[in-house]
Motif scaffolding. Sequence first.
Motif, PDB file in Angstrom:
ATOM      1  N   LEU A 124       0.816  -0.937  -0.110  1.00  0.00           N
ATOM      2  CA  LEU A 124       0.250  -0.477   0.040  1.00  0.00           C
ATOM      3  C   LEU A 124       0.634   1.273   0.317  1.00  0.00           C
ATOM      4  CD1 LEU A 124      -2.862  -1.282   2.790  1.00  0.00           C
ATOM      5  CD2 LEU A 124      -2.777  -0.617  -0.140  1.00  0.00           C
ATOM      6  N   ALA A 125       2.233   1.509   0.928  1.00  0.00           N
ATOM      7  CA  ALA A 125       2.829   2.329   0.929  1.00  0.00           C
ATOM      8  C   ALA A 125       3.556   2.256   0.004  1.00  0.00           C
ATOM      9  CB  ALA A 125       3.735   2.214   1.809  1.00  0.00           C
ATOM     10  N   VAL A 126       3.469   1.720  -1.558  1.00  0.00           N
ATOM     11  CA  VAL A 126       4.750   1.765  -2.759  1.00  0.00           C
ATOM     12  C   VAL A 126       3.746   1.893  -3.571  1.00  0.00           C
ATOM     13  CG1 VAL A 126       5.932   0.986  -3.918  1.00  0.00           C
ATOM     14  CG2 VAL A 126       6.718   0.270  -1.533  1.00  0.00           C
ATOM     15  N   ALA A 127       2.402   1.601  -3.501  1.00  0.00           N
ATOM     16  CA  ALA A 127       1.359   1.959  -5.083  1.00  0.00           C
ATOM     17  C   ALA A 127       1.437   3.520  -4.409  1.00  0.00           C
ATOM     18  CB  ALA A 127       0.319   0.633  -4.451  1.00  0.00           C
ATOM     19  N   GLN A 128       1.474   4.286  -2.741  1.00  0.00           N
ATOM     20  CA  GLN A 128       0.770   5.653  -3.050  1.00  0.00           C
ATOM     21  C   GLN A 128       2.109   6.228  -3.238  1.00  0.00           C
ATOM     22  OE1 GLN A 128      -2.337   6.112  -1.466  1.00  0.00           O
ATOM     23  NE2 GLN A 128      -1.629   8.753  -2.867  1.00  0.00           N
ATOM     24  N   VAL A 129       2.840   5.954  -2.481  1.00  0.00           N
ATOM     25  CA  VAL A 129       4.095   7.029  -3.657  1.00  0.00           C
ATOM     26  C   VAL A 129       5.077   6.760  -5.670  1.00  0.00           C
ATOM     27  CG1 VAL A 129       7.116   6.399  -3.991  1.00  0.00           C
ATOM     28  CG2 VAL A 129       5.851   6.299  -1.397  1.00  0.00           C
ATOM     29  N   ASN A 130       4.037   5.646  -5.736  1.00  0.00           N
ATOM     30  CA  ASN A 130       4.448   5.616  -7.360  1.00  0.00           C
ATOM     31  C   ASN A 130       2.910   6.124  -7.902  1.00  0.00           C
ATOM     32  OD1 ASN A 130       6.500   4.740  -7.261  1.00  0.00           O
ATOM     33  ND2 ASN A 130       6.237   2.352  -6.632  1.00  0.00           N
ATOM     34  N   GLY A 131       1.599   6.122  -6.942  1.00  0.00           N
ATOM     35  CA  GLY A 131       0.497   6.865  -7.868  1.00  0.00           C
ATOM     36  C   GLY A 131      -0.158   5.856  -8.781  1.00  0.00           C
ATOM     37  N   SER A 132      -0.157   4.240  -8.385  1.00  0.00           N
ATOM     38  CA  SER A 132      -0.406   3.521  -8.717  1.00  0.00           C
ATOM     39  C   SER A 132      -2.135   2.743  -8.144  1.00  0.00           C
ATOM     40  CB  SER A 132       0.737   1.675  -8.392  1.00  0.00           C
ATOM     41  OG  SER A 132      -0.028   1.295  -8.848  1.00  0.00           O
ATOM     42  N   ASP A 133      -3.627   3.492  -9.404  1.00  0.00           N
ATOM     43  CA  ASP A 133      -4.077   3.184  -8.783  1.00  0.00           C
ATOM     44  C   ASP A 133      -4.885   2.269  -8.917  1.00  0.00           C
ATOM     45  OD1 ASP A 133      -4.726   6.372  -8.810  1.00  0.00           O
ATOM     46  OD2 ASP A 133      -5.989   6.287 -10.170  1.00  0.00           O
ATOM     47  N   TYR A 134      -4.173   1.146  -9.566  1.00  0.00           N
ATOM     48  CA  TYR A 134      -5.071  -0.102  -9.644  1.00  0.00           C
ATOM     49  C   TYR A 134      -3.916  -1.373  -8.394  1.00  0.00           C
ATOM     50  CZ  TYR A 134      -4.893  -5.262 -11.492  1.00  0.00           C
ATOM     51  OH  TYR A 134      -5.513  -6.013 -11.439  1.00  0.00           O
TER      52      TYR A 134
ATOM     53  N   LYS B 251      10.480   5.153   2.064  1.00  0.00           N
ATOM     54  CA  LYS B 251      11.002   6.032   1.441  1.00  0.00           C
ATOM     55  C   LYS B 251      11.738   5.730   0.919  1.00  0.00           C
ATOM     56  CE  LYS B 251      11.636   8.274   6.239  1.00  0.00           C
ATOM     57  NZ  LYS B 251      12.218   7.893   7.907  1.00  0.00           N
ATOM     58  N   VAL B 252      12.047   4.362   0.769  1.00  0.00           N
ATOM     59  CA  VAL B 252      13.546   3.408  -0.434  1.00  0.00           C
ATOM     60  C   VAL B 252      12.967   3.535  -1.664  1.00  0.00           C
ATOM     61  CG1 VAL B 252      13.500   1.264  -0.966  1.00  0.00           C
ATOM     62  CG2 VAL B 252      13.968   1.289   1.317  1.00  0.00           C
ATOM     63  N   ALA B 253      10.956   3.141  -1.290  1.00  0.00           N
ATOM     64  CA  ALA B 253      10.006   4.018  -2.764  1.00  0.00           C
ATOM     65  C   ALA B 253      10.473   5.541  -3.435  1.00  0.00           C
ATOM     66  CB  ALA B 253       8.759   3.012  -2.899  1.00  0.00           C
ATOM     67  N   ARG B 254      10.627   6.055  -2.567  1.00  0.00           N
ATOM     68  CA  ARG B 254      10.182   7.607  -2.571  1.00  0.00           C
ATOM     69  C   ARG B 254      11.800   8.063  -3.557  1.00  0.00           C
ATOM     70  NH1 ARG B 254       7.827   8.832   1.090  1.00  0.00           N
ATOM     71  NH2 ARG B 254       8.948   9.002   2.675  1.00  0.00           N
ATOM     72  N   GLU B 255      13.175   7.250  -2.922  1.00  0.00           N
ATOM     73  CA  GLU B 255      13.906   7.716  -2.615  1.00  0.00           C
ATOM     74  C   GLU B 255      15.019   6.926  -3.665  1.00  0.00           C
ATOM     75  OE1 GLU B 255      14.944  11.252  -1.452  1.00  0.00           O
ATOM     76  OE2 GLU B 255      13.107  10.684  -0.629  1.00  0.00           O
ATOM     77  N   ARG B 256      14.497   6.298  -4.822  1.00  0.00           N
ATOM     78  CA  ARG B 256      15.681   5.574  -4.757  1.00  0.00           C
ATOM     79  C   ARG B 256      16.222   4.432  -4.821  1.00  0.00           C
ATOM     80  NH1 ARG B 256      13.097   7.574 -10.692  1.00  0.00           N
ATOM     81  NH2 ARG B 256      11.459   7.884  -9.655  1.00  0.00           N
ATOM     82  N   GLY B 257      16.187   4.204  -3.124  1.00  0.00           N
ATOM     83  CA  GLY B 257      17.487   2.871  -2.170  1.00  0.00           C
ATOM     84  C   GLY B 257      18.078   4.222  -1.654  1.00  0.00           C
TER      85      GLY B 257
END
Length: 181
Positions: free
Chosen positions: A68-78, A120-126
């Motif tokens: 859920l956190a990663v999908a929100q960071v990436n704006g993935s509605d699916y 943070k990992v998703a948002r900051e790309r590691g």
Amino acid sequence: MPRIAIPMHDDPSHASRPVLDAIRDNLGFVPNVFRLIANSPEVLTCFAAFQAGLAGTLGAKTRARIALAVAQVNGSDYYLSAHSYLGLNRAGLSAEEIKLNRHGASGDTRAHAAVDFAAKVARERGRVRGIDIARVREAGFSDAEVVEIVALVAENVFTNFLNEVARTEIDFPVVAACEAA
């Protein structure tokens, strides 16, 4: 309308059918994302193996929270739609917990550290800071579990990006990234 073909369950090559059948047996249907990935039997087989390997890590609730956190960071509605549904109906998360997870948080202290770190990992790309790793360790996560969190982020980034590229039709109750979480 999808920009990449979404084959019907019976359409993919023979190599994809056993994987899709296993997904159907587990979920009761084959979500569009897996039929999309089935365009490449090799990628579907690899992805299913990666997902199966990660299924034994961190617990179902934590995996759902991270998704859920990663999908929100990436704006993935699916994937917000899929993981909100699965979080409620399979992982046993509450609607309030899902709302927190979308913000990289959790009502559970240990889970909060994992979800915050994953976001943070998703948002900051590691490119996380040392303090970020220290915080997740202070919450009781081992180095192996830190690796597992990063692997779960990578798994979800792949599907988030693929669904955005393809504009996959959402086959779960729709949740949008732009909605106030």
